[in-house]
Design a protein around this motif. Structure first.
Motif, PDB file in Angstrom:
ATOM      1  N   PRO A  83      49.821  32.971  31.168  1.00 55.55           N
ATOM      2  CA  PRO A  83      49.442  34.012  32.129  1.00 55.55           C
ATOM      3  C   PRO A  83      48.158  33.621  32.856  1.00 55.55           C
ATOM      4  O   PRO A  83      47.145  33.320  32.227  1.00 55.55           O
ATOM      5  N   VAL A  84      48.203  33.612  34.194  1.00 61.67           N
ATOM      6  CA  VAL A  84      47.050  33.155  34.970  1.00 61.67           C
ATOM      7  C   VAL A  84      46.806  34.069  36.159  1.00 61.67           C
ATOM      8  O   VAL A  84      47.699  34.799  36.617  1.00 61.67           O
ATOM      9  N   VAL A  85      45.576  33.987  36.659  1.00 61.08           N
ATOM     10  CA  VAL A  85      45.175  34.678  37.879  1.00 61.08           C
ATOM     11  C   VAL A  85      44.392  33.671  38.716  1.00 61.08           C
ATOM     12  O   VAL A  85      43.860  32.684  38.180  1.00 61.08           O
ATOM     13  N   SER A  86      44.341  33.870  40.011  1.00 65.36           N
ATOM     14  CA  SER A  86      43.645  32.933  40.888  1.00 65.36           C
ATOM     15  C   SER A  86      42.141  32.947  40.643  1.00 65.36           C
ATOM     16  O   SER A  86      41.544  33.990  40.356  1.00 65.36           O
ATOM     17  N   GLY A  87      41.536  31.764  40.793  1.00 67.72           N
ATOM     18  CA  GLY A  87      40.090  31.676  40.696  1.00 67.72           C
ATOM     19  C   GLY A  87      39.378  32.400  41.815  1.00 67.72           C
ATOM     20  O   GLY A  87      38.206  32.747  41.700  1.00 67.72           O
ATOM     21  N   CYS A  88      40.090  32.670  42.935  1.00 71.57           N
ATOM     22  CA  CYS A  88      39.470  33.403  44.051  1.00 71.57           C
ATOM     23  C   CYS A  88      39.765  34.896  43.957  1.00 71.57           C
ATOM     24  O   CYS A  88      39.360  35.668  44.817  1.00 71.57           O
ATOM     25  N   SER A  89      40.465  35.318  42.927  1.00 67.30           N
ATOM     26  CA  SER A  89      40.811  36.732  42.777  1.00 67.30           C
ATOM     27  C   SER A  89      39.583  37.531  42.368  1.00 67.30           C
ATOM     28  O   SER A  89      38.704  37.054  41.668  1.00 67.30           O
ATOM     29  N   ARG A  90      39.585  38.789  42.791  1.00 64.33           N
ATOM     30  CA  ARG A  90      38.471  39.672  42.413  1.00 64.33           C
ATOM     31  C   ARG A  90      38.448  39.915  40.911  1.00 64.33           C
ATOM     32  O   ARG A  90      37.458  40.376  40.359  1.00 64.33           O
ATOM     33  N   GLU A  91      39.584  39.597  40.226  1.00 62.21           N
ATOM     34  CA  GLU A  91      39.661  39.866  38.799  1.00 62.21           C
ATOM     35  C   GLU A  91      39.303  38.647  37.955  1.00 62.21           C
ATOM     36  O   GLU A  91      39.189  38.736  36.746  1.00 62.21           O
ATOM     37  N   GLN A  92      39.103  37.464  38.579  1.00 56.57           N
ATOM     38  CA  GLN A  92      38.984  36.241  37.808  1.00 56.57           C
ATOM     39  C   GLN A  92      37.715  36.186  36.968  1.00 56.57           C
ATOM     40  O   GLN A  92      37.700  35.549  35.920  1.00 56.57           O
ATOM     41  N   LYS A  93      36.629  36.862  37.384  1.00 55.67           N
ATOM     42  CA  LYS A  93      35.367  36.772  36.670  1.00 55.67           C
ATOM     43  C   LYS A  93      35.509  37.205  35.226  1.00 55.67           C
ATOM     44  O   LYS A  93      34.934  36.603  34.316  1.00 55.67           O
ATOM     45  N   ASP A  94      36.277  38.219  34.980  1.00 51.32           N
ATOM     46  CA  ASP A  94      36.458  38.726  33.626  1.00 51.32           C
ATOM     47  C   ASP A  94      37.866  38.467  33.115  1.00 51.32           C
ATOM     48  O   ASP A  94      38.385  39.231  32.308  1.00 51.32           O
ATOM     49  N   ALA A  95      38.491  37.380  33.592  1.00 51.83           N
ATOM     50  CA  ALA A  95      39.877  37.116  33.240  1.00 51.83           C
ATOM     51  C   ALA A  95      40.076  36.997  31.737  1.00 51.83           C
ATOM     52  O   ALA A  95      41.081  37.450  31.194  1.00 51.83           O
TER      53      ALA A  95
END
Length: 306
Positions: A170-182
Motif C-alpha cells: 500500500p502506497v501514497v504519492s510523495g507529493c500527496s498532502r497525506e505523505q508526511k504522516d504516511a
C-alpha cells in the motif's frame, strides 16, 4: 455436418449476430447464414428463432451449441496433437502472464528459450487476475502464469505448480498532502479517500477484494501501470506489486503506508497448463526454467531471512 458450420454456429452465439460472426471469422454474412441454414436442414432442427432483432437460440439450439463447443474443442486437441507429432519442436509457444508477475523474470527465461530454439515463434499476453486461466482454458495459450489459485477448481484438466507469492504494497504519492504522516495513517484517516483499484473483467471473475476499504471512494482501472501513475500523481492511494515500485520507494516518490492497519497483501501465484494439451520440448523447457528460477529465488529469500 462440417467443422466450418459448427464454427459459424458458435461464432453467431458468442458474437451476438450473423454480421458480427462474419467479421470475427472473416467471411461474408451470407456465407455464415448459408452455413447455419444447411446445418439446420441437415440436422432437421431449428437452431435459431429469427423473429426478433437478434437471433435467439431455440431450446434444441442451446443443447446443440454446447455439443458444438465440445466437438470444436476436440478437433483443436486433435490438430494440436498432430502438429506436435509432425514438428517435434513447436512452431510457436504461447504464454499468458498475470500482470502481477515481474515480467523481467519471464524475459530471463525467454532469453534462454530463444537461444535454444531460435526458430520457435512466441506469443506473449499480459492479463489480469483470472483472465490468464480463461485464455488457457480456451486453448489460446500453452502456459499460463496465474495470480490467485481459487479459480483452479472451476477449470477441469489443469496441472499447476505453486510459485513464490507476490506482495502488493500500500502506497501514497510523495507529493500527496497525506505523505508526511504516511507511516502513521490508519483506515480511519483514509475514510472517504480515493483508493485506486485494478478491476477484474474476466468472465470467471475473482471477487476477492485484496484490501479494498469499504469507506474508500474507488477509482477503477484495468492495469497496474495506470494505477501506479495515478497514485504517483497524488490522486489516490492503493496497493501495487513491490517489483513495480522499487525505484519509486527508494527515491521517495512513493511512500508506503506502514501503520498496523495496513501491510502487504500476499497473492499466491502459479504456473499452469492443461493436461489434455500436448506439451512439446519448448514449452517443457520454459516450464522447467520458471520453476527452477522460482526455486532459486525462494532459497535466496529463505537465506536472507535467516
Amino acid at each position: 455436418m462440417t467443422l466450418e458450420q459448427l464454427r459459424a454456429l458458435v461464432s453467431v452465439v458468442d458474437h451476438g449476430g450473423f454480421r458480427a460472426a462474419s467479421e470475427a471469422l472473416h467471411k461474408s454474412q451470407s456465407a455464415i447464414s448459408i452455413a447455419i441454414k444447411n446445418l439446420e436442414e441437415e440436422l432437421r432442427v431449428e437452431i435459431f428463432e429469427r423473429e426478433g432483432y437478434r437471433p435467439l437460440l431455440t431450446d434444441h439450439g442451446k443443447v446443440l451449441v454446447q455439443k458444438a463447443r465440445t466437438v470444436l474443442s476436440q478437433a483443436r486437441d486433435l490438430s494440436d496433437l498432430a502438429q506436435h507429432y509432425a514438428q517435434g519442436v513447436e512452431a510457436e509457444l504461447r504464454i499468458v502472464v498475470s500482470e502481477v508477475f515481474d515480467i523481467q523474470e519471464v524475459l530471463r527465461a525467454l532469453r534462454i528459450i530463444r537461444d535454444q530454439y531460435p526458430s520457435t515463434r512466441l506469443t506473449l499476453f499480459v492479463e489480469n487476475f483470472s483472465a490468464p486461466l480463461e485464455i488457457l482454458e480456451d486453448k489460446e495459450a500453452d502456459i499460463a502464469m496465474v495470480a490467485g489459485g481459487e479459480m483452479f477448481d472451476k477449470i477441469e484438466m489443469t496441472r499447476y505448480e505453486k510459485l513464490c507469492p507476490v506482495s502488493l504494497i500500500p502506497v501514497v504519492s510523495g507529493c500527496s498532502r497525506e505523505q508526511k504522516d504516511a507511516s502513521e495513517l490508519t483506515k480511519e484517516d483514509l475514510h472517504g479517500a480515493t483508493q485506486v483499484v485494478v478491476t477484474d473483467r474476466s468472465r470467471n471473475r475473482d471477487e476477492r477484494k485484496y484490501g479494498i476499504l469499504e469507506t474508500s471512494v474507488p477509482w477503477r482501472v484495468n492495469d497496474f501501470l495506470t494505477k501506479k501513475q495515478i497514485i504517483l500523481s497524488g490522486l489516490g492511494w492503493g496497493r501495487v506489486p513491490l517489483h513495480m515500485i522499487g525505484d519509486e520507494l527508494a527515491s521517495g516518490d512513493l511512500v508506503p503506508l506502514s501503520s498496523s492497519d495496513f501491510g502487504p497483501v500476499e497473492i499466491e501465484t502459479y504456473i499452469s497448463r492443461t493436461t489434455n494439451h500436448p506439451f512439446g520440448p519448448v514449452a517443457e523447457a520454459f516450464w522447467n526454467l520458471i520453476i527452477q528460477r522460482d526455486y532459486e529465488k525462494t532459497n535466496k529469500i529463505t537465506v536472507k531471512l535467516q
